[in-house]
Scaffold this active site. Structure first.
Site, PDB file in Angstrom:
ATOM      1  N   LYS A  81       3.516   9.043  -1.529  1.00 41.06           N
ATOM      2  CA  LYS A  81       4.246  10.247  -1.910  1.00 41.06           C
ATOM      3  C   LYS A  81       5.440   9.800  -2.762  1.00 41.06           C
ATOM      4  O   LYS A  81       6.595  10.213  -2.544  1.00 41.06           O
ATOM      5  CB  LYS A  81       4.683  10.927  -0.600  1.00 41.06           C
ATOM      6  N   TYR A  88       8.016   4.802  11.666  1.00 38.05           N
ATOM      7  CA  TYR A  88       7.599   4.300  12.976  1.00 38.05           C
ATOM      8  C   TYR A  88       8.493   3.174  13.473  1.00 38.05           C
ATOM      9  O   TYR A  88       8.349   2.723  14.606  1.00 38.05           O
ATOM     10  CB  TYR A  88       6.140   3.823  12.930  1.00 38.05           C
ATOM     11  N   ASP A 136      -0.906  14.393  -0.967  1.00 40.49           N
ATOM     12  CA  ASP A 136      -1.484  15.747  -0.834  1.00 40.49           C
ATOM     13  C   ASP A 136      -2.736  15.887  -1.676  1.00 40.49           C
ATOM     14  O   ASP A 136      -3.716  16.508  -1.245  1.00 40.49           O
ATOM     15  CB  ASP A 136      -0.446  16.840  -1.163  1.00 40.49           C
ATOM     16  N   ASP A 186      -1.547   7.703   9.398  1.00 44.94           N
ATOM     17  CA  ASP A 186      -1.796   8.389  10.666  1.00 44.94           C
ATOM     18  C   ASP A 186      -2.531   9.710  10.406  1.00 44.94           C
ATOM     19  O   ASP A 186      -3.580   9.998  10.993  1.00 44.94           O
ATOM     20  CB  ASP A 186      -0.439   8.656  11.336  1.00 44.94           C
TER      21      ASP A 186
END
Ligand code: NAI
Length: 381
Positions: A206, A136, A246, A270
């Protein structure tokens, strides 16, 4: 003596004026009812978005940012970015301008709201999404540009990068994740958990793939916890663990009761916020706040957009903005007024009364316009 608090607010674009007007009426009524006239909100309109652009030729005037900074507080409706306004996103500009590094999204279910999951009552989490870093930061170059070509040349010739599959037609982006940024986010999440009787903080990342950015977030997060929360960990008041994104997305649907406070980076946050919001009724009732826990500055907001398709039709759901107002009342310690609002909303939903977006999903749903639904909430308060 009457205790007054000044709250700068932005009506926003699209459905903004409808839902912000509703929120102000509801908060005023709750404060009056809870404190019998001894406390009051003084509303101060400040401009941003389309209205600011029309009147002042800029969509984010410095006075608006300054008012939020001065009063340390604010609440806003959704904002659109006028084409040619020169700003990528007003919301991102506001968050970066005030260094509001936590995007806080509580996700809980209100009885009566239709949910796609079997046990929405088990969903009760607060997401701490890092608000100033990650992709971002807006550092990216388009395929075909001189900058993209220059960056690829640097990566290839000086950094020995060989893994870009189609370099000539690739766009490139940069993902900055810092130690300080990770630490202050994880610190805020842990402090929030301890202050709100929640025990579990889960770092979602992640790091298995992005070892130094998302993996760094995890590493720095654990190191901070070891340094600053050792006592709380040893006494069992706080439990910090981590999960790959995930796996979290799957587990949050299969066993949401396992999670209380989530600490994560911008992009993960988000996706996670909206996925969790869907479990309890969608973004139409999901509140949010952008907070800098060091300066104390906090700007509360509806999490949805300007909904141009329904603007001005008296059908917008004001709940996201109203519940953001509840977060604001809690933040300043006016908790009794916040509970009055939540109870009134729950009473409306329990009797199948809602705006059309939610009522159309309820088996015996009774749809009310924004104004009429607001009146129902006021009656219950
Ligand atoms: P959106 O959230 O405005 O609309 C998506 C769908 O949800 C539409 O069908 C809309 O009617 C519905 N919806 C949204 N809020 C609702 C409400 N309160 N009650 C009932 N239905 C509601 O997202 P979209 O269309 O992608 O974005 C529209 C504009 O909003 C864009 O200019 C975008 O940049 C801006 N935006 C602003 C945000 C903010 O200020 N925080 C956040 C997201 C988008």
């Amino acid at each position: 003596m009457m205790e007054k608090i000044t709250v700068p607010f932005v009506y926003g674009d699209g459905v903004g004026p409808e839902i912000v007007s509703s929120m102000r009426l509801v908060l005023d009524a709750a404060v009056a009812r809870a404190y019998g006239g001894s406390r009051k909100i003084e509303w101060l309109e400040v401009l941003a978005g389309g209205k600011a652009f029309d009147l002042l030729g800029t969509c984010l005037p410095e006075e608006t940012v300054e008012a939020f900074r001065k009063y340390g507080l604010g609440i806003k409706g959704p904002l659109m970015t006028p084409v040619g306004g020169g700003i990528r996103s007003l919301n991102v500009a506001l968050r970066q301008g005030l260094d509001l590094y936590v995007c806080q999204r509580p996700v809980k279910w209100y009885k009566g709201v239709v949910s796609p999951v079997k046990h929405p009552e088990n969903v009760d989490m607060v997401v701490f999404r890092e608000n100033t870093e990650d992709i971002y930061a807006g550092i990216e170059w388009e395929t075909g540009s001189a900058e993209a070509a220059k960056l690829w040349k640097f990566l290839r010739d000086e950094m020995s990068v060989k893994t870009v599959r189609f370099p000539e037609s690739s766009s490139f982006g940069v993902k900055p994740i810092s130690k300080e940024g990770s630490e202050r986010l994880v610190r805020a999440a842990c402090r929030y958990a301890l202050d709100h009787g929640r025990k579990h903080v889960t770092l979602v990342h992640k790091g298995n793939i992005m070892k130094y950015t998302e993996g760094g977030f995890k590493k720095w997060g654990y190191e901070l916890v070891q340094r600053e929360f050792q006592e709380e960990i040893s006494s069992g008041k706080l439990v910090v663990n981590d999960l790959i994104t995930d796996a979290f997305l799957q587990n949050a649907i299969l066993k949401p009761e396992a999670y209380e406070v989530i600490a994560t980076m911008n992009l993960n946050g988000d996706y996670i916020s909206d996925m969790l919001a869907a479990q309890v009724g969608g973004v139409g009732i999901a509140p949010g706040a952008n907070i800098n826990y060091d300066t104390g500055c906090a700007v509360f907001e509806a999490t949805h957009g300007t909904a141009p398709d329904i603007a001005g039709q008296n059908v917008a759901n004001p709940c996201s903005n109203i519940l953001s107002g509840v977060m604001m009342l809690d933040y300043i310690g006016w908790k009794e007024a916040g509970r009055l609002v939540e109870n009134a909303l729950e009473s409306c939903f329990a009797s199948s009364c809602a705006t059309p977006d939610l009522a159309s999903l309820m088996p015996d749903g009774r749809p009310f316009g924004t104004v009429e639904f607001t009146r129902l909430i006021l009656e219950r308060i």
